[in-house]
Design a protein around this motif. Structure first.
Motif, PDB file in Angstrom:
ATOM      1  N   GLY A  86       0.806  -1.211   0.000  1.00 14.59           N
ATOM      2  CA  GLY A  86       0.000   0.000   0.000  1.00 14.59           C
ATOM      3  C   GLY A  86       0.838   1.260   0.000  1.00 14.59           C
ATOM      4  N   TRP A  87       0.176   2.387   0.290  1.00 15.79           N
ATOM      5  CA  TRP A  87       0.811   3.700   0.201  1.00 15.79           C
ATOM      6  C   TRP A  87       0.449   4.570   1.392  1.00 15.79           C
ATOM      7  CZ3 TRP A  87       3.969   4.514  -4.006  1.00 15.79           C
ATOM      8  CH2 TRP A  87       3.824   3.628  -5.069  1.00 15.79           C
ATOM      9  N   VAL A  88       1.361   5.463   1.739  1.00 13.70           N
ATOM     10  CA  VAL A  88       1.085   6.494   2.740  1.00 13.70           C
ATOM     11  C   VAL A  88       1.579   7.828   2.196  1.00 13.70           C
ATOM     12  CG1 VAL A  88       1.417   7.317   5.095  1.00 13.70           C
ATOM     13  CG2 VAL A  88       1.411   4.861   4.638  1.00 13.70           C
ATOM     14  N   ILE A  89       0.743   8.848   2.319  1.00 17.15           N
ATOM     15  CA  ILE A  89       1.146  10.210   1.959  1.00 17.15           C
ATOM     16  C   ILE A  89       1.340  10.991   3.256  1.00 17.15           C
ATOM     17  CG2 ILE A  89       0.532  12.338   0.754  1.00 17.15           C
ATOM     18  CD1 ILE A  89      -1.343  10.729  -0.979  1.00 17.15           C
ATOM     19  N   TYR A  90       2.507  11.586   3.422  1.00 18.17           N
ATOM     20  CA  TYR A  90       2.785  12.443   4.582  1.00 18.17           C
ATOM     21  C   TYR A  90       2.856  13.884   4.102  1.00 18.17           C
ATOM     22  CZ  TYR A  90       4.100   8.124   6.979  1.00 18.17           C
ATOM     23  OH  TYR A  90       4.097   6.859   7.528  1.00 18.17           O
ATOM     24  N   ILE A  91       2.045  14.750   4.708  1.00 14.53           N
ATOM     25  CA  ILE A  91       1.975  16.155   4.302  1.00 14.53           C
ATOM     26  C   ILE A  91       2.238  17.033   5.520  1.00 14.53           C
ATOM     27  CG2 ILE A  91       0.580  17.942   3.209  1.00 14.53           C
ATOM     28  CD1 ILE A  91      -1.244  15.672   2.165  1.00 14.53           C
ATOM     29  N   HIS A  92       3.296  17.799   5.475  1.00 13.83           N
ATOM     30  CA  HIS A  92       3.573  18.731   6.571  1.00 13.83           C
ATOM     31  C   HIS A  92       2.627  19.921   6.451  1.00 13.83           C
ATOM     32  CE1 HIS A  92       5.687  21.523   9.224  1.00 13.83           C
ATOM     33  NE2 HIS A  92       6.341  20.468   9.706  1.00 13.83           N
ATOM     34  N   PRO A  93       2.095  20.422   7.571  1.00 20.68           N
ATOM     35  CA  PRO A  93       1.183  21.577   7.500  1.00 20.68           C
ATOM     36  C   PRO A  93       1.772  22.768   6.758  1.00 20.68           C
ATOM     37  CG  PRO A  93       1.114  20.614   9.697  1.00 20.68           C
ATOM     38  CD  PRO A  93       2.217  19.904   8.948  1.00 20.68           C
ATOM     39  N   ASP A  94       3.095  22.934   6.787  1.00 19.57           N
ATOM     40  CA  ASP A  94       3.707  24.061   6.084  1.00 19.57           C
ATOM     41  C   ASP A  94       3.517  23.971   4.575  1.00 19.57           C
ATOM     42  OD1 ASP A  94       4.528  25.063   8.480  1.00 19.57           O
ATOM     43  OD2 ASP A  94       6.661  24.599   8.223  1.00 19.57           O
TER      44      ASP A  94
END
Length: 290
Positions: A86-94
């Motif tokens: 599977g996949w994971v997307i990590y997005i920093h609030p900045d």
């Protein structure tokens, strides 16, 4: 453990199957992330715990975690192989700062859902989500230019909007389970308001009710809105007003005594709520029975 090098300093798409196992994989690992995390994955032989809830990723689901959420993981059986995909997307609030998404991302209720309230995708839905994730991954791994951020933001918005649609489908298709939640809620509130120590316990909160039903507050309210058109707080108030009407019409207790027995610290608060819900003051309601 060495993780794959991130494609972007503030956003990464991680292929779960490509992440090498930790040498100490069998030992519990607790993490607190500073990122938004969107994942669609299957993980066999790994125990997850999010908050106080254990969770099984053997089923492929779409799940969401907001920044500052704590979770832990560990191998369930040391003698058995770990299987991950599977996949994971990590997005920093900045990354979303100063974009339209920064204002709307918190409007999606599923950031406040527990992992065990994840979205179970159909094959067609999973293909839709996976295609968006792959498009984001491709944009991240290419040469970053002045168009990249806008394109990625629009792709993330598309993913979130599809998730919103699919969650709505899940609420509708789980009609039996949703009505069972409503039945459990009504039993819980009925028992609560009929308890002998209600004055000491005070009024039930939405968080208390959700905890008793092992659901997150947002998830519970969304189920109830679909089934009844009312959120959790409105259901609490409905049970409260029903109990107040019973006491006003069948006992000689004063309004102050009734307010105290129902868990109110201040009589005006009780009178105001009663009139808001019935268009009558408690005394006017009692007078209608004489």
């Amino acid at each position: 453990m060495r993780l794959p090098k991130p494609q972007h300093p503030l956003l990464s798409v991680v292929d779960v199957g490509a992440v090498p196992p930790r040498e100490e994989e069998a030992e519990p690992l607790t993490m607190l992330l500073d990122f938004y995390a969107i994942s669609v994955k299957r993980m066999h032989n790994i125990n997850f715990k999010y908050g106080q809830h254990p969770f099984d990723f053997n089923e492929g689901i779409l799940s969401f975690m907001a920044p500052s959420q704590v979770f832990s993981s560990a191998v369930a059986n040391k003698a058995e192989a770990v299987k991950k995909s599977g996949w994971v997307i990590y997005i920093h609030p900045d990354f979303i700062w100063n974009t339209p998404l920064a204002k709307t991302i918190k409007h999606y209720d599923f950031w406040d859902y527990s992992l065990h309230e994840g979205l179970f995708l159909s094959a067609k839905e999973e293909a839709t989500i996976t295609n968006i994730i792959l498009a984001i991954e491709q944009e991240c791994s290419g040469n970053i230019d002045r168009f990249s951020k806008g394109i990625i933001i629009s792709q993330v918005e598309g993913l979130l909007n599809y998730a919103d649609r699919f969650y709505n489908r899940q609420f509708i298709t789980r009609e039996k389970a949703n009505h069972q939640v409503l039945e459990r809620l009504e039993t819980l509130l009925n028992d609560y308001f009929n308890s002998d120590n209600l004055a000491e316990r005070g009024l039930p909160t939405v968080q208390y009710v959700a905890d008793c039903l092992h659901l997150s507050p947002k998830y519970l309210s969304n189920i109830l809105r679909l089934v009844t058109g009312q959120n959790t707080q409105q259901h609490i108030h409905a049970q409260l007003i029903a109990k107040a009407k019973e006491k006003l019409s069948t006992t000689s207790l004063t309004v102050s005594e009734i307010a105290y027995e129902l868990g109110f610290e201040h009589v005006p608060s009780f009178s105001k709520l009663f009139k808001t819900k019935t268009q009558l003051s408690p005394l006017e309601f009692r007078a209608s029975f004489t």
